[in-house]
Design an enzyme around this catalytic site. Structure first.
Site, PDB file in Angstrom:
ATOM      1  N   HIS A  33     100.562  70.231  88.913  1.00 54.60           N
ATOM      2  CA  HIS A  33      99.922  69.571  87.767  1.00 54.60           C
ATOM      3  C   HIS A  33      99.206  68.278  88.113  1.00 54.60           C
ATOM      4  O   HIS A  33      98.557  67.687  87.253  1.00 54.60           O
ATOM      5  CB  HIS A  33     100.965  69.275  86.684  1.00 54.60           C
ATOM      6  CG  HIS A  33     101.951  68.210  87.089  1.00 54.60           C
ATOM      7  ND1 HIS A  33     103.056  68.480  87.825  1.00 54.60           N
ATOM      8  CD2 HIS A  33     101.956  66.872  86.866  1.00 54.60           C
ATOM      9  CE1 HIS A  33     103.729  67.353  88.034  1.00 54.60           C
ATOM     10  NE2 HIS A  33     103.079  66.362  87.466  1.00 54.60           N
TER      11      HIS A  33
HETATM   12  N1  UDP Z   1     110.518  70.862  85.367  1.00 57.12           N
HETATM   13  C1  UDP Z   1     110.982  71.404  84.190  1.00 57.12           C
HETATM   14  N2  UDP Z   1     110.243  72.384  83.607  1.00 57.12           N
HETATM   15  C2  UDP Z   1     109.069  72.853  84.128  1.00 57.12           C
HETATM   16  C3  UDP Z   1     108.610  72.279  85.334  1.00 57.12           C
HETATM   17  C4  UDP Z   1     109.350  71.275  85.921  1.00 57.12           C
HETATM   18  O1  UDP Z   1     112.043  71.032  83.701  1.00 57.12           O
HETATM   19  O2  UDP Z   1     108.449  73.726  83.524  1.00 57.12           O
HETATM   20  C5  UDP Z   1     111.317  69.793  85.969  1.00 57.12           C
HETATM   21  C6  UDP Z   1     111.545  69.917  87.449  1.00 57.12           C
HETATM   22  O3  UDP Z   1     112.638  70.773  87.746  1.00 57.12           O
HETATM   23  C7  UDP Z   1     111.801  68.471  87.833  1.00 57.12           C
HETATM   24  C8  UDP Z   1     110.905  67.692  86.895  1.00 57.12           C
HETATM   25  O4  UDP Z   1     110.588  68.583  85.827  1.00 57.12           O
HETATM   26  O5  UDP Z   1     113.134  68.120  87.541  1.00 57.12           O
HETATM   27  C9  UDP Z   1     109.667  67.233  87.585  1.00 57.12           C
HETATM   28  O6  UDP Z   1     108.793  66.684  86.665  1.00 57.12           O
HETATM   29  P1  UDP Z   1     107.213  66.603  86.915  1.00 57.12           P
HETATM   30  O7  UDP Z   1     106.823  67.625  87.896  1.00 57.12           O
HETATM   31  O8  UDP Z   1     106.588  66.623  85.569  1.00 57.12           O
HETATM   32  O9  UDP Z   1     107.014  65.135  87.458  1.00 57.12           O
HETATM   33  P2  UDP Z   1     107.068  64.492  88.915  1.00 57.12           P
HETATM   34  O10 UDP Z   1     108.377  64.865  89.533  1.00 57.12           O
HETATM   35  O11 UDP Z   1     105.899  64.990  89.690  1.00 57.12           O
HETATM   36  O12 UDP Z   1     106.994  63.018  88.657  1.00 57.12           O
END
Ligand code: UDP
Length: 360
Positions: free
Chosen positions: A208
């Site tokens: 994303h």
């Molecule tokens: N996650 C979730 N549902 C989804 C995709 C990801 O719960 O459909 C969880 C994933 O397991 C992780 C977190 O969201 O715990 C990551 O969030 P994101 O990718 O939005 O943010 P980033 O980690 O890149 O800051």
């Protein structure tokens, strides 16, 4: 001690789930949700299945440019801080909600506590990097998840009041894995709203970041790679990529990919634990792949979590079909004894340090 905690985005809800549970045993916490992520499957589901306390304030601020979103949040959070008069503000991670809250507090001389401090991408082109640097430099107390994050803080002359406590995402992964085992994958829906049967074998992909999705060709390359694998890929589509994904789907070239609505945390860590391999650009998912002992390809040009890269356990790839396929085919070595993310009790450590620093 009275704390105001500000959250706004999916990964912050997950960290707050473990943080709030521990902090509330000793402190009064006022929870503010900025509204940055507001869809039911990006917000409500986390509060419900992770037992996160209901927010005391919901600001409903989402969308717009980085500047306008951050500005609106700053104004609204300032008002809350003036009203609540907390002893400190607590923020997680690196979103616009994090930085807006930190700026509002520091200008009111309210100490800022930053959790997941010190991570660096070493490029100001990443909006999260700007949020991290600003927040770290106005914080009174900084909690680093890893040694390398702590070292980055030391290099920026922020060693004082910076502590290595471990990663709250690891706390959450350990705590909720037991629940995830019994919960199964829940009701997984495709982008048209129909129920999806989860295959026995699959790859798990999340993608994303604007670096990979603003240009549809980059996302097409990633999808082309996943489409050629020996099992289907489950890909929960982040709301910010819905339109691009719908356009790419019109090409009818990705029959081996299950495009689904975002899933809840229990389903997501369930997918991580059961996937053959993981392809992601998410900071959280690459750590979860590490926690689960899975090989991960991170589609980014820069290391976000250098600890995961050791021994080829997590491999960086450009958004290029052939490169992703080559890297997915490479050998990996997993040393189960190597655990740089703490012991699953980072929240308890933070709580003890907050206690001693503020002498409550
Ligand atoms: N996650 C979730 N549902 C989804 C995709 C990801 O719960 O459909 C969880 C994933 O397991 C992780 C977190 O969201 O715990 C990551 O969030 P994101 O990718 O939005 O943010 P980033 O980690 O890149 O800051």
């Amino acid at each position: 001690m009275k704390l105001v905690t500000v959250v706004g985005a999916r990964p912050q809800f997950i960290k707050a789930a473990v943080g709030s549970r521990v902090l509330r045993k000793e402190h009064q916490e006022i929870l503010v949700h900025t509204g940055q992520h507001h869809d039911a499957n990006m917000s409500d589901v986390f509060f419900a299945e992770m037992d996160i306390p209901r927010p005391d304030y919901n600001l409903g601020i989402a969308g717009g440019t980085h500047g306008s979103m951050t500005g609106k949040m700053l104004m609204a959070i300032e008002e809350i801080l003036l009203q609540e008069k907390p002893d400190a503000l607590l923020v997680y991670g690196d979103t616009n909600s994090t930085m807006a809250a930190a700026l509002a507090a520091v200008k009111l001389h309210i100490p800022v506590i930053h959790v997941e401090s010190g991570n660096r991408f070493h490029t100001l082109e990443s909006p999260e990097e700007v949020n991290r640097i600003v927040t770290d430099h106005v914080s009174t107390l900084r909690f680093a998840c890893t040694r390398s994050a702590l070292e980055s803080l030391c290099k920026e002359d922020l060693a004082e009041n910076s502590y290595l406590v471990g990663d709250p995402m690891f706390d959450a992964f350990l705590y909720y894995s037991r629940k995830a085992e019994t919960a199964g994958f829940g009701d997984v829906r495709d982008l048209e709203g129909s129920s999806v049967q989860v295959p026995r074998e699959f790859y798990y992909m999340t993608c994303h970041r604007q670096e990979n999705t603003d240009d549809p060709e980059k996302l097409r390359q990633i999808l082309m790679a996943m489409n050629r694998l020996d099992a289907p890929t489950i890909y929960p589509v982040h709301p910010r990529n819905h339109r691009t994904v719908q356009q790419l789907k019109q090409e009818n070239a990705f029959g081996n990919i299950l495009f689904v609505e975002p899933v809840g945390y229990l389903s997501s860590i369930g997918f991580v634990r059961q996937a053959k391999k993981i392809v992601t650009d998410s900071g959280g998912v690459q750590r979860e792949a590490f926690f689960a002992g899975k090989k991960c390809i991170t589609v980014l040009d820069f290391e976000v979590w250098p600890e995961t890269i050791r021994d080829g356990r997590n491999v960086l790839a450009k958004p290029c079909c052939e490169e992703i396929l080559t890297k997915l085919g490479q050998e990996q070595h997993i040393d189960p004894a190597y655990q740089p993310f703490g012991d699953g009790h980072s929240a308890e450590k933070m709580c003890r340090i907050i206690h001693s620093c503020f002498e409550v």
